[in-house]
Scaffold this motif. Sequence first.
Motif, PDB file in Angstrom:
ATOM      1  N   MET A 140       0.840  -1.193   0.000  1.00 50.46           N
ATOM      2  CA  MET A 140       0.000   0.000   0.000  1.00 50.46           C
ATOM      3  C   MET A 140       0.878   1.248   0.000  1.00 50.46           C
ATOM      4  O   MET A 140       1.909   1.282   0.650  1.00 50.46           O
ATOM      5  CB  MET A 140      -0.879  -0.001   1.244  1.00 50.46           C
ATOM      6  CG  MET A 140      -1.927   1.067   1.196  1.00 50.46           C
ATOM      7  SD  MET A 140      -2.818   1.202   2.743  1.00 50.46           S
ATOM      8  CE  MET A 140      -3.147  -0.497   3.089  1.00 50.46           C
ATOM      9  N   PHE A 200      -2.168   6.702   4.260  1.00 50.00           N
ATOM     10  CA  PHE A 200      -2.018   5.688   3.218  1.00 50.00           C
ATOM     11  C   PHE A 200      -3.096   5.888   2.165  1.00 50.00           C
ATOM     12  O   PHE A 200      -4.175   6.390   2.462  1.00 50.00           O
ATOM     13  CB  PHE A 200      -2.186   4.279   3.802  1.00 50.00           C
ATOM     14  CG  PHE A 200      -1.050   3.850   4.675  1.00 50.00           C
ATOM     15  CD1 PHE A 200       0.046   3.184   4.143  1.00 50.00           C
ATOM     16  CD2 PHE A 200      -1.062   4.120   6.032  1.00 50.00           C
ATOM     17  CE1 PHE A 200       1.098   2.789   4.952  1.00 50.00           C
ATOM     18  CE2 PHE A 200      -0.013   3.735   6.847  1.00 50.00           C
ATOM     19  CZ  PHE A 200       1.065   3.070   6.311  1.00 50.00           C
ATOM     20  N   LYS A 201      -2.794   5.418   0.969  1.00 56.85           N
ATOM     21  CA  LYS A 201      -3.828   5.380  -0.078  1.00 56.85           C
ATOM     22  C   LYS A 201      -4.439   3.998  -0.038  1.00 56.85           C
ATOM     23  O   LYS A 201      -3.748   2.999  -0.228  1.00 56.85           O
ATOM     24  CB  LYS A 201      -3.198   5.621  -1.445  1.00 56.85           C
ATOM     25  CG  LYS A 201      -3.245   7.064  -1.867  1.00 56.85           C
ATOM     26  CD  LYS A 201      -3.064   7.172  -3.372  1.00 56.85           C
ATOM     27  CE  LYS A 201      -3.001   8.554  -3.851  1.00 56.85           C
ATOM     28  NZ  LYS A 201      -3.914   9.477  -3.920  1.00 56.85           N
ATOM     29  N   LEU A 202      -5.708   3.954   0.242  1.00 56.32           N
ATOM     30  CA  LEU A 202      -6.399   2.671   0.378  1.00 56.32           C
ATOM     31  C   LEU A 202      -7.298   2.446  -0.832  1.00 56.32           C
ATOM     32  O   LEU A 202      -8.086   3.317  -1.199  1.00 56.32           O
ATOM     33  CB  LEU A 202      -7.262   2.707   1.651  1.00 56.32           C
ATOM     34  CG  LEU A 202      -8.231   1.559   1.886  1.00 56.32           C
ATOM     35  CD1 LEU A 202      -7.467   0.274   2.183  1.00 56.32           C
ATOM     36  CD2 LEU A 202      -9.172   1.877   3.052  1.00 56.32           C
ATOM     37  N   LYS A 203      -7.170   1.255  -1.431  1.00 54.20           N
ATOM     38  CA  LYS A 203      -8.068   0.887  -2.525  1.00 54.20           C
ATOM     39  C   LYS A 203      -8.757  -0.413  -2.123  1.00 54.20           C
ATOM     40  O   LYS A 203      -8.086  -1.405  -1.781  1.00 54.20           O
ATOM     41  CB  LYS A 203      -7.283   0.690  -3.817  1.00 54.20           C
ATOM     42  CG  LYS A 203      -8.171   0.379  -5.002  1.00 54.20           C
ATOM     43  CD  LYS A 203      -7.357   0.282  -6.277  1.00 54.20           C
ATOM     44  CE  LYS A 203      -8.274  -0.012  -7.454  1.00 54.20           C
ATOM     45  NZ  LYS A 203      -7.536  -0.218  -8.685  1.00 54.20           N
ATOM     46  N   CYS A 204     -10.057  -0.410  -2.131  1.00 53.82           N
ATOM     47  CA  CYS A 204     -10.795  -1.618  -1.733  1.00 53.82           C
ATOM     48  C   CYS A 204     -12.201  -1.557  -2.343  1.00 53.82           C
ATOM     49  O   CYS A 204     -12.567  -0.576  -2.985  1.00 53.82           O
ATOM     50  CB  CYS A 204     -10.890  -1.703  -0.210  1.00 53.82           C
ATOM     51  SG  CYS A 204     -11.742  -0.312   0.522  1.00 53.82           S
ATOM     52  N   ASN A 209     -11.240   4.556  -3.572  1.00 60.72           N
ATOM     53  CA  ASN A 209      -9.870   4.975  -3.261  1.00 60.72           C
ATOM     54  C   ASN A 209      -9.969   6.067  -2.214  1.00 60.72           C
ATOM     55  O   ASN A 209     -10.682   7.049  -2.420  1.00 60.72           O
ATOM     56  CB  ASN A 209      -9.209   5.560  -4.511  1.00 60.72           C
ATOM     57  CG  ASN A 209      -8.908   4.482  -5.527  1.00 60.72           C
ATOM     58  OD1 ASN A 209      -7.971   3.721  -5.377  1.00 60.72           O
ATOM     59  ND2 ASN A 209      -9.744   4.396  -6.550  1.00 60.72           N
ATOM     60  N   VAL A 214      -6.636   0.157   7.339  1.00 56.16           N
ATOM     61  CA  VAL A 214      -5.613  -0.123   6.318  1.00 56.16           C
ATOM     62  C   VAL A 214      -5.568  -1.604   5.945  1.00 56.16           C
ATOM     63  O   VAL A 214      -5.113  -1.956   4.859  1.00 56.16           O
ATOM     64  CB  VAL A 214      -4.193   0.333   6.766  1.00 56.16           C
ATOM     65  CG1 VAL A 214      -4.100   1.841   6.827  1.00 56.16           C
ATOM     66  CG2 VAL A 214      -3.795  -0.298   8.078  1.00 56.16           C
ATOM     67  N   GLN A 215      -6.060  -2.461   6.826  1.00 57.18           N
ATOM     68  CA  GLN A 215      -6.075  -3.896   6.522  1.00 57.18           C
ATOM     69  C   GLN A 215      -7.075  -4.251   5.420  1.00 57.18           C
ATOM     70  O   GLN A 215      -7.134  -5.388   4.973  1.00 57.18           O
ATOM     71  CB  GLN A 215      -6.398  -4.700   7.792  1.00 57.18           C
ATOM     72  CG  GLN A 215      -5.318  -4.646   8.846  1.00 57.18           C
ATOM     73  CD  GLN A 215      -5.746  -5.381  10.104  1.00 57.18           C
ATOM     74  OE1 GLN A 215      -6.437  -4.837  10.971  1.00 57.18           O
ATOM     75  NE2 GLN A 215      -5.361  -6.632  10.204  1.00 57.18           N
ATOM     76  N   GLN A 250      -6.980  -3.104   2.474  1.00 55.41           N
ATOM     77  CA  GLN A 250      -6.336  -2.948   1.173  1.00 55.41           C
ATOM     78  C   GLN A 250      -6.581  -4.155   0.268  1.00 55.41           C
ATOM     79  O   GLN A 250      -6.269  -5.299   0.642  1.00 55.41           O
ATOM     80  CB  GLN A 250      -4.825  -2.742   1.383  1.00 55.41           C
ATOM     81  CG  GLN A 250      -4.037  -2.614   0.122  1.00 55.41           C
ATOM     82  CD  GLN A 250      -4.387  -1.336  -0.657  1.00 55.41           C
ATOM     83  OE1 GLN A 250      -5.059  -0.440  -0.174  1.00 55.41           O
ATOM     84  NE2 GLN A 250      -3.945  -1.274  -1.894  1.00 55.41           N
ATOM     85  N   GLY A 251      -7.178  -3.910  -0.892  1.00 55.58           N
ATOM     86  CA  GLY A 251      -7.392  -4.971  -1.885  1.00 55.58           C
ATOM     87  C   GLY A 251      -8.492  -5.965  -1.523  1.00 55.58           C
ATOM     88  O   GLY A 251      -8.648  -6.974  -2.208  1.00 55.58           O
TER      89      GLY A 251
END
Length: 161
Positions: free
Chosen positions: A1, A9-13, A21, A72-73, A75-76
């Motif tokens: 990440m 952080f940049k989070l993408k989910c 994002n 943050v967990q 992510q993806g």
Amino acid sequence: MKKISGGAFKLKCSVNGRTINREIEPGRTLLEFIREDLGLKGTKEGCGEGECGACLALVDGKAVNSCLMMAVQLQGRKLVTIEGLKGRDGGLHPLQKTFMEEGAVQCGFCIPGVIIAAEALFRKNPAATVEDIKLELTGNICRCTGYEKIISAVEKAQKKV
Ligand code: FES
Ligand code: FES
């Protein structure tokens, strides 16, 4: 990440089927992210310590206490909150409909968490018995209903999920 300025952080989910994002602070809990950043208020804050189940959400199809997980967990991964549960026709989910039909709701505070727990159980064990349902819901505290109607509504909804 990717880390960006100021420690964020940049989070993408995926959230309820949509890719998002967001910039996110590392110490933000998933519960804060859901309620405050995404404005999805169906997920409730009860104890804040993993004891009551009011904050349950689905992450990759499994129920998690969002008060204990860091945003943050995500992510993806795929997040589904109570607002993202749908029936096959795009309307209310069978669990939601059955809770209404059976009058299994009083103040309603615990119910999103209960429904998420039941949905997670049916995804992992579609043939869950009433004993399995009771066991699964031991992590959900309800101060109003005495649980009988809740268990019965989950059992009835199982045939429709
Ligand atoms: S608020 Fe997360 S378990 Fe109670
Ligand atoms: S319906 Fe009120 S806490 Fe469960």
